[in-house]
Design a protein around this motif. Sequence first.
Motif, PDB file in Angstrom:
ATOM      1  N   ARG A  34      12.867   4.125  -1.249  1.00 15.77           N
ATOM      2  CA  ARG A  34      12.645   3.652  -2.625  1.00 15.77           C
ATOM      3  C   ARG A  34      11.169   3.772  -3.019  1.00 15.77           C
ATOM      4  N   ILE A  35      10.284   3.540  -2.045  1.00 22.83           N
ATOM      5  CA  ILE A  35       8.848   3.701  -2.300  1.00 22.83           C
ATOM      6  C   ILE A  35       8.546   5.176  -2.608  1.00 22.83           C
ATOM      7  N   ALA A  36       9.117   6.080  -1.807  1.00 21.58           N
ATOM      8  CA  ALA A  36       8.864   7.518  -1.993  1.00 21.58           C
ATOM      9  C   ALA A  36       9.390   7.985  -3.353  1.00 21.58           C
ATOM     10  N   GLU A  37      10.535   7.442  -3.736  1.00 20.58           N
ATOM     11  CA  GLU A  37      11.136   7.780  -5.037  1.00 20.58           C
ATOM     12  C   GLU A  37      10.194   7.359  -6.172  1.00 20.58           C
ATOM     13  N   ARG A  38       9.658   6.116  -6.064  1.00 20.84           N
ATOM     14  CA  ARG A  38       8.751   5.619  -7.102  1.00 20.84           C
ATOM     15  C   ARG A  38       7.450   6.422  -7.109  1.00 20.84           C
ATOM     16  N   ALA A  39       6.987   6.808  -5.920  1.00 19.44           N
ATOM     17  CA  ALA A  39       5.762   7.619  -5.824  1.00 19.44           C
ATOM     18  C   ALA A  39       5.957   8.951  -6.545  1.00 19.44           C
ATOM     19  N   ASP A  40       7.142   9.548  -6.380  1.00 17.21           N
ATOM     20  CA  ASP A  40       7.457  10.805  -7.080  1.00 17.21           C
ATOM     21  C   ASP A  40       7.349  10.616  -8.584  1.00 17.21           C
ATOM     22  N   THR A  41       7.952   9.532  -9.072  1.00 20.81           N
ATOM     23  CA  THR A  41       7.927   9.249 -10.515  1.00 20.81           C
ATOM     24  C   THR A  41       6.496   9.070 -10.998  1.00 20.81           C
ATOM     25  N   GLU A  47       2.329   7.850   2.101  1.00 20.24           N
ATOM     26  CA  GLU A  47       2.695   7.897   3.522  1.00 20.24           C
ATOM     27  C   GLU A  47       3.039   6.485   3.943  1.00 20.24           C
ATOM     28  N   CYS A  48       4.212   6.299   4.557  1.00 19.72           N
ATOM     29  CA  CYS A  48       4.611   4.970   5.050  1.00 19.72           C
ATOM     30  C   CYS A  48       4.506   4.957   6.570  1.00 19.72           C
ATOM     31  N   PHE A  49       3.946   3.894   7.108  1.00 25.14           N
ATOM     32  CA  PHE A  49       3.760   3.796   8.561  1.00 25.14           C
ATOM     33  C   PHE A  49       4.046   2.369   9.000  1.00 25.14           C
ATOM     34  N   GLN A  50       4.860   2.221  10.053  1.00 26.35           N
ATOM     35  CA  GLN A  50       5.139   0.878  10.603  1.00 26.35           C
ATOM     36  C   GLN A  50       4.712   0.832  12.054  1.00 26.35           C
ATOM     37  N   SER A  51       4.140  -0.307  12.457  1.00 26.48           N
ATOM     38  CA  SER A  51       3.905  -0.517  13.884  1.00 26.48           C
ATOM     39  C   SER A  51       4.009  -1.993  14.215  1.00 26.48           C
ATOM     40  N   ASN A  52       4.416  -2.239  15.451  1.00 24.79           N
ATOM     41  CA  ASN A  52       4.435  -3.611  15.956  1.00 24.79           C
ATOM     42  C   ASN A  52       3.095  -3.979  16.593  1.00 24.79           C
ATOM     43  N   HIS A  53       2.138  -3.041  16.548  1.00 24.60           N
ATOM     44  CA  HIS A  53       0.866  -3.235  17.241  1.00 24.60           C
ATOM     45  C   HIS A  53      -0.311  -3.186  16.266  1.00 24.60           C
ATOM     46  N   GLU A  54      -1.122  -4.207  16.302  1.00 28.47           N
ATOM     47  CA  GLU A  54      -2.256  -4.281  15.373  1.00 28.47           C
ATOM     48  C   GLU A  54      -3.163  -3.064  15.519  1.00 28.47           C
ATOM     49  N   GLY A  55      -3.451  -2.674  16.778  1.00 29.96           N
ATOM     50  CA  GLY A  55      -4.361  -1.548  17.014  1.00 29.96           C
ATOM     51  C   GLY A  55      -3.851  -0.251  16.413  1.00 29.96           C
TER      52      GLY A  55
END
Length: 148
Positions: A34-41, A47-55
């Motif tokens: 949904r974020i990518a769709e809105r970015a297109d508009t 770029e979306c990035f997820q991590s369980n690690h702060e570093g």
Amino acid sequence: MTSILVLHGPNLNALGRRDRHHYGVVTLEEINRRIAERADTLGVSVECFQSNHEGALVDKLQERSGSIDGVVINAGALTHYGLSLKDALTDAAVPVVEVHLSNIHAREEWRRRSVLADTALGQIAGLGWRGYTAALEALVGIINDQST
Ligand code: DQA
């Protein structure tokens, strides 16, 4: 082209399964779609990035620093104590919008304090996945205002 980095912190990879009462049923993959769709508009790259690690989140900010125009971040529990993440956001020197799916101000006392809040332009909390697209829209609008 305006370039936005969207960061998701610890446990947000489990969205859709974890604590649906507070975080809803939509998965992270679907939120990113949904974020990518809105970015297109909006005509921006995201770029979306997820991590369980702060570093890993700090590494990503350092890698992208200089090539991004803004950051949308839901830091999960790091919101409340992630000081190296806070420093990395400050060092990135771009506008930041903080997002929370749940209303952190209506929950346990320890969730009410965000160590990131004073590094951010603003915070959206309690609007579920819509907070991300609202944040993206506001951030891009503000960046566009600054460049005109
Ligand atoms: C959260 C709120 C945090 O307190 C929590 O640790 C999360 C998710 C939210 O989106 O509401 O992991 O950031």
